[in-house]
Design a protein around this motif. Structure first.
Motif, PDB file in Angstrom:
ATOM      1  N   TYR A 103       0.835  -1.200   0.000  1.00  0.00           N
ATOM      2  CA  TYR A 103       0.000   0.000   0.000  1.00  0.00           C
ATOM      3  C   TYR A 103       0.872   1.252   0.000  1.00  0.00           C
ATOM      4  O   TYR A 103       0.564   2.240  -0.686  1.00  0.00           O
ATOM      5  N   PRO A 121     -10.373   6.584  -5.366  1.00  0.00           N
ATOM      6  CA  PRO A 121      -9.513   5.393  -5.311  1.00  0.00           C
ATOM      7  C   PRO A 121      -8.954   5.020  -6.685  1.00  0.00           C
ATOM      8  O   PRO A 121      -9.611   5.199  -7.713  1.00  0.00           O
ATOM      9  N   LEU A 144      -4.584  -3.765  -5.391  1.00  0.00           N
ATOM     10  CA  LEU A 144      -5.289  -3.036  -4.339  1.00  0.00           C
ATOM     11  C   LEU A 144      -6.090  -1.884  -4.929  1.00  0.00           C
ATOM     12  O   LEU A 144      -5.638  -1.211  -5.861  1.00  0.00           O
ATOM     13  N   ALA A 146      -7.095   1.628  -3.855  1.00  0.00           N
ATOM     14  CA  ALA A 146      -6.514   2.438  -2.790  1.00  0.00           C
ATOM     15  C   ALA A 146      -6.699   3.932  -3.017  1.00  0.00           C
ATOM     16  O   ALA A 146      -6.725   4.415  -4.156  1.00  0.00           O
ATOM     17  N   ASP A 147      -6.837   4.651  -1.905  1.00  0.00           N
ATOM     18  CA  ASP A 147      -6.656   6.094  -1.891  1.00  0.00           C
ATOM     19  C   ASP A 147      -5.725   6.403  -0.717  1.00  0.00           C
ATOM     20  O   ASP A 147      -5.124   5.492  -0.146  1.00  0.00           O
ATOM     21  N   PHE A 151      -7.150   1.103   1.849  1.00  0.00           N
ATOM     22  CA  PHE A 151      -7.175   0.281   0.638  1.00  0.00           C
ATOM     23  C   PHE A 151      -8.030  -0.961   0.855  1.00  0.00           C
ATOM     24  O   PHE A 151      -8.320  -1.359   1.987  1.00  0.00           O
ATOM     25  N   GLU A 152      -8.410  -1.559  -0.272  1.00  0.00           N
ATOM     26  CA  GLU A 152      -9.096  -2.848  -0.274  1.00  0.00           C
ATOM     27  C   GLU A 152      -8.279  -3.809  -1.129  1.00  0.00           C
ATOM     28  O   GLU A 152      -7.894  -3.471  -2.252  1.00  0.00           O
ATOM     29  N   ARG A 153      -8.003  -4.985  -0.601  1.00  0.00           N
ATOM     30  CA  ARG A 153      -7.246  -5.986  -1.353  1.00  0.00           C
ATOM     31  C   ARG A 153      -8.208  -6.725  -2.277  1.00  0.00           C
ATOM     32  O   ARG A 153      -9.028  -7.519  -1.840  1.00  0.00           O
TER      33      ARG A 153
END
Length: 222
Positions: A103, A121, A144, A146-147, A151-153
């Motif tokens: 990340y 994101p 990912l 992400a921002d 994050f989200e995987r």
């Protein structure tokens, strides 16, 4: 190599004084203050004693300039930089936060491309070595969403054994063998005349297979 100064994207200007201690390989440190990031030279592999001493000298110099309001460390608990950061946080009674390795790479690319703090994101693909995952496993090849806030995987590579643990980071043939072990008998027969199979056959393949089967010094990593 001299330090590098960068202007952070819109939304990051603040009076907060933050010191980030980086990872363990190709290590560097970064101080963030007044909307700027000051990145040190590449310090190197902290597992080498002389490099680690140079790292601590650089960190001490950063503290001598001003005590940070916040320390940021890598999420991996065994990294020497992370352990040093925890020690400093206790000594100076300052807060510390940890950031997942992959990340951090994606966030760095976002900042390098000038994306503001309020950006939507992005889809980030991080294939940089190993990092301690939020689920307690070792992450490697990650996708990912992400921002700057989290994050989200979404996906990852199929986890395989890191034969020899950390040694697999320095000896890529171990990773190659880990991918081939499930079909080793077939591959060995069909491609016995190739350089890579001849090279791997000089290694203790049966012993390494046993390590993987028993989970001895062979953690899974994506």
């Amino acid at each position: 190599m001299a330090e590098i100064r960068i202007t952070l994207p819109a939304g990051f200007a603040s009076n907060a004084n933050i010191l980030a201690l980086g990872g363990e390989l190709k290590s560097s440190i970064c101080r963030i203050a007044n909307g700027q990031g000051i990145i040190s030279e590449v310090i190197g592999d902290l597992e080498q004693e002389v490099v680690y001493r140079h790292f601590t000298t650089q960190v001490d110099a950063a503290f001598s300039d001003s005590t940070p309001d916040l320390l940021v460390i890598d999420k991996h608990p065994d990294y020497l930089s992370s352990q040093h950061g925890l020690d400093l946080a206790r000594q100076h009674d300052i807060p510390v936060t940890s950031v997942q390795h992959h990340y951090a790479h994606i966030a760095a690319v976002m900042a390098d491309n000038g994306l503001p703090r309020c950006t939507k994101p992005v889809l980030g693909i991080a294939l940089d070595g190993l990092g301690f995952g939020d689920d307690g496993t070792i992450w490697g090849g990650e996708i990912l969403l992400a921002d700057y806030h989290g994050f989200e995987r979404l996906a990852c590579f199929q986890p395989v054994a890191m034969i020899g643990g950390g040694a697999a980071t320095h000896e890529p043939w171990r990773n190659t063998l880990a991918h081939l072990l499930p079909v080793w008998d077939q591959v060995e027969k069909q491609f016995s005349d190739t350089g890579i199979i001849q090279f791997l056959n000089k290694k203790p393949v049966s012993l390494l297979q046993m390590m993987v089967d028993k989970g001895v010094n062979a953690p899974l990593s994506s």
